[in-house]
Design a protein around this motif. Structure first.
Motif, mmCIF file in Angstrom:
data_model
loop_
_atom_site.group_PDB
_atom_site.id
_atom_site.type_symbol
_atom_site.label_atom_id
_atom_site.label_comp_id
_atom_site.label_asym_id
_atom_site.label_seq_id
_atom_site.Cartn_x
_atom_site.Cartn_y
_atom_site.Cartn_z
ATOM 1 N N HIS A 52 0.808 -1.208 0.000
ATOM 2 C CA HIS A 52 0.000 0.000 0.000
ATOM 3 C C HIS A 52 0.851 1.272 0.000
ATOM 4 O O HIS A 52 0.651 2.174 -0.809
ATOM 5 C CB HIS A 52 -0.912 -0.006 1.227
ATOM 6 C CG HIS A 52 -2.038 0.970 1.126
ATOM 7 N ND1 HIS A 52 -3.346 0.582 0.912
ATOM 8 C CD2 HIS A 52 -2.064 2.320 1.213
ATOM 9 C CE1 HIS A 52 -4.115 1.648 0.860
ATOM 10 N NE2 HIS A 52 -3.356 2.728 1.050
ATOM 11 N N ALA A 53 1.801 1.341 0.923
ATOM 12 C CA ALA A 53 2.619 2.545 1.071
ATOM 13 C C ALA A 53 3.977 2.161 1.632
ATOM 14 O O ALA A 53 4.190 1.026 2.066
ATOM 15 C CB ALA A 53 1.926 3.552 1.982
ATOM 16 N N ARG A 54 4.888 3.122 1.621
ATOM 17 C CA ARG A 54 6.214 2.878 2.161
ATOM 18 C C ARG A 54 6.681 4.112 2.908
ATOM 19 O O ARG A 54 6.404 5.248 2.506
ATOM 20 C CB ARG A 54 7.197 2.581 1.024
ATOM 21 C CG ARG A 54 8.600 2.209 1.504
ATOM 22 C CD ARG A 54 9.568 1.957 0.360
ATOM 23 N NE ARG A 54 9.815 3.173 -0.398
ATOM 24 C CZ ARG A 54 9.405 3.346 -1.652
ATOM 25 N NH1 ARG A 54 8.741 2.401 -2.281
ATOM 26 N NH2 ARG A 54 9.658 4.480 -2.281
ATOM 27 N N ILE A 55 7.385 3.879 4.018
ATOM 28 C CA ILE A 55 8.036 4.963 4.743
ATOM 29 C C ILE A 55 9.536 4.729 4.673
ATOM 30 O O ILE A 55 10.034 3.673 5.082
ATOM 31 C CB ILE A 55 7.572 5.038 6.208
ATOM 32 C CG1 ILE A 55 6.104 5.448 6.268
ATOM 33 C CG2 ILE A 55 8.428 6.033 6.994
ATOM 34 C CD1 ILE A 55 5.543 5.540 7.681
ATOM 35 N N ASN A 77 -7.069 2.379 -2.521
ATOM 36 C CA ASN A 77 -7.858 3.304 -1.708
ATOM 37 C C ASN A 77 -7.077 4.506 -1.201
ATOM 38 O O ASN A 77 -7.601 5.295 -0.414
ATOM 39 C CB ASN A 77 -8.492 2.549 -0.537
ATOM 40 C CG ASN A 77 -9.500 1.521 -1.008
ATOM 41 O OD1 ASN A 77 -10.384 1.821 -1.797
ATOM 42 N ND2 ASN A 77 -9.351 0.282 -0.550
ATOM 43 N N GLY A 78 -5.842 4.638 -1.601
ATOM 44 C CA GLY A 78 -5.086 5.833 -1.289
ATOM 45 C C GLY A 78 -4.441 5.863 0.086
ATOM 46 O O GLY A 78 -4.794 5.097 0.997
ATOM 47 N N THR A 79 -3.481 6.762 0.215
ATOM 48 C CA THR A 79 -2.785 7.026 1.470
ATOM 49 C C THR A 79 -2.995 8.494 1.798
ATOM 50 O O THR A 79 -2.849 9.357 0.926
ATOM 51 C CB THR A 79 -1.277 6.731 1.332
ATOM 52 O OG1 THR A 79 -1.101 5.349 0.991
ATOM 53 C CG2 THR A 79 -0.536 7.026 2.630
ATOM 54 N N LYS A 113 -4.510 13.820 0.486
ATOM 55 C CA LYS A 113 -4.084 12.574 -0.142
ATOM 56 C C LYS A 113 -2.614 12.681 -0.515
ATOM 57 O O LYS A 113 -2.177 13.695 -1.054
ATOM 58 C CB LYS A 113 -4.929 12.290 -1.386
ATOM 59 C CG LYS A 113 -4.691 10.904 -1.972
ATOM 60 C CD LYS A 113 -5.663 10.616 -3.104
ATOM 61 C CE LYS A 113 -5.461 9.199 -3.620
ATOM 62 N NZ LYS A 113 -6.411 8.876 -4.723
ATOM 63 N N VAL A 114 -1.862 11.643 -0.229
ATOM 64 C CA VAL A 114 -0.426 11.658 -0.486
ATOM 65 C C VAL A 114 -0.154 11.443 -1.966
ATOM 66 O O VAL A 114 -0.585 10.460 -2.557
ATOM 67 C CB VAL A 114 0.291 10.576 0.348
ATOM 68 C CG1 VAL A 114 1.758 10.472 -0.043
ATOM 69 C CG2 VAL A 114 0.157 10.872 1.830
ATOM 70 N N GLU A 115 0.542 12.396 -2.547
ATOM 71 C CA GLU A 115 0.970 12.310 -3.945
ATOM 72 C C GLU A 115 2.484 12.502 -3.966
ATOM 73 O O GLU A 115 2.995 13.556 -3.618
ATOM 74 C CB GLU A 115 0.298 13.392 -4.789
ATOM 75 C CG GLU A 115 -1.231 13.358 -4.764
ATOM 76 C CD GLU A 115 -1.824 12.214 -5.566
ATOM 77 O OE1 GLU A 115 -1.032 11.532 -6.275
ATOM 78 O OE2 GLU A 115 -3.035 12.000 -5.497
#
Length: 207
Positions: free
Chosen positions: A143-146, A162-164, A170-172
């Motif tokens: 889904h996402a990465r840090i 479904n977005g972050t 919203k993170v772009e």
């Protein structure tokens, strides 16, 4: 390619490759034994220790791993076929120190539990190899990465369905995180706690 046995993840740049448990184990065996070639019998016994598996299953697994790595049998970059015998790892390997939690204590708080982030890439999603596994239907596999870089952390969405979200935005692209930021991964709410909230010699408390 980056092979991380501790987190059980294989990365091609920033992209996680899907090898599956057997594929990951096969690559792990070949890497550990390099430059020695492993026979088909050795690999069958090691990858499927409790099952009688035909040689064709190994060939299929090697094909699948090669596909995930973006190579083919005619011009292998990683897995070399030793005809009439087995397989060996091909290519140059640079070993690095194991990934360890950042001493500056970057933490994600989910449901009252704090998950410490490691220096480097930290995957969030339903994927079993993720740093933070969130088994929720609104969360994508990757889904996402840090990315943790010293005392800084950056959040990036990985094309999730479904977005972050960071707060109400919203993170772009790659977004810098600050202590106390509220994140939403799909429908799941998280809190990021940065170094300023948890110094090296202090005690961190999480809501």
């Amino acid at each position: 390619m980056t092979f991380d046995p501790a987190r059980r993840v294989v990365l091609q740049g920033r992209r996680t490759l899907h090898l599956g448990p057997h594929g990951f184990h096969l690559l792990e065996l070949l890497l550990a034994s390099r430059p020695r070639a492993l026979s088909k019998a050795e690999l069958l016994e090691a990858v499927w220790p409790d099952a009688a598996v035909a040689e064709g299953s190994l060939s299929t697994l090697v094909k699948d791993v090669r596909k995930a790595l973006g190579e083919n049998a005619r011009s292998p970059s990683y897995i070399r076929t030793v005809f009439g015998f087995g397989y060996a790892f091909e290519g140059t390997v640079h070993e690095v120190a194991p990934t360890v939690p950042s001493p500056l204590r970057h933490v994600l708080v989910c449901g009252g539990e704090g998950v410490h982030l490691a220096e480097g890439a930290n995957l969030i999603g339903r994927e079993s190899t993720a740093t933070l596994v969130i088994p929720h239907p609104s969360v994508s596999r990757e889904h996402a990465r840090i990315d943790v870089e010293g005392d800084r952390a950056f959040l990036e969405d990985l094309g999730s369905k479904n977005g972050t979200w960071l707060g109400s935005a919203k993170v772009e692209g790659r977004t810098t995180l600050t202590d106390g930021d509220e994140l939403r991964i799909g429908a799941v709410h998280l809190t990021y706690r940065g170094p300023s909230a948890s110094p090296l010699d202090g005690t961190a408390t999480y809501p």
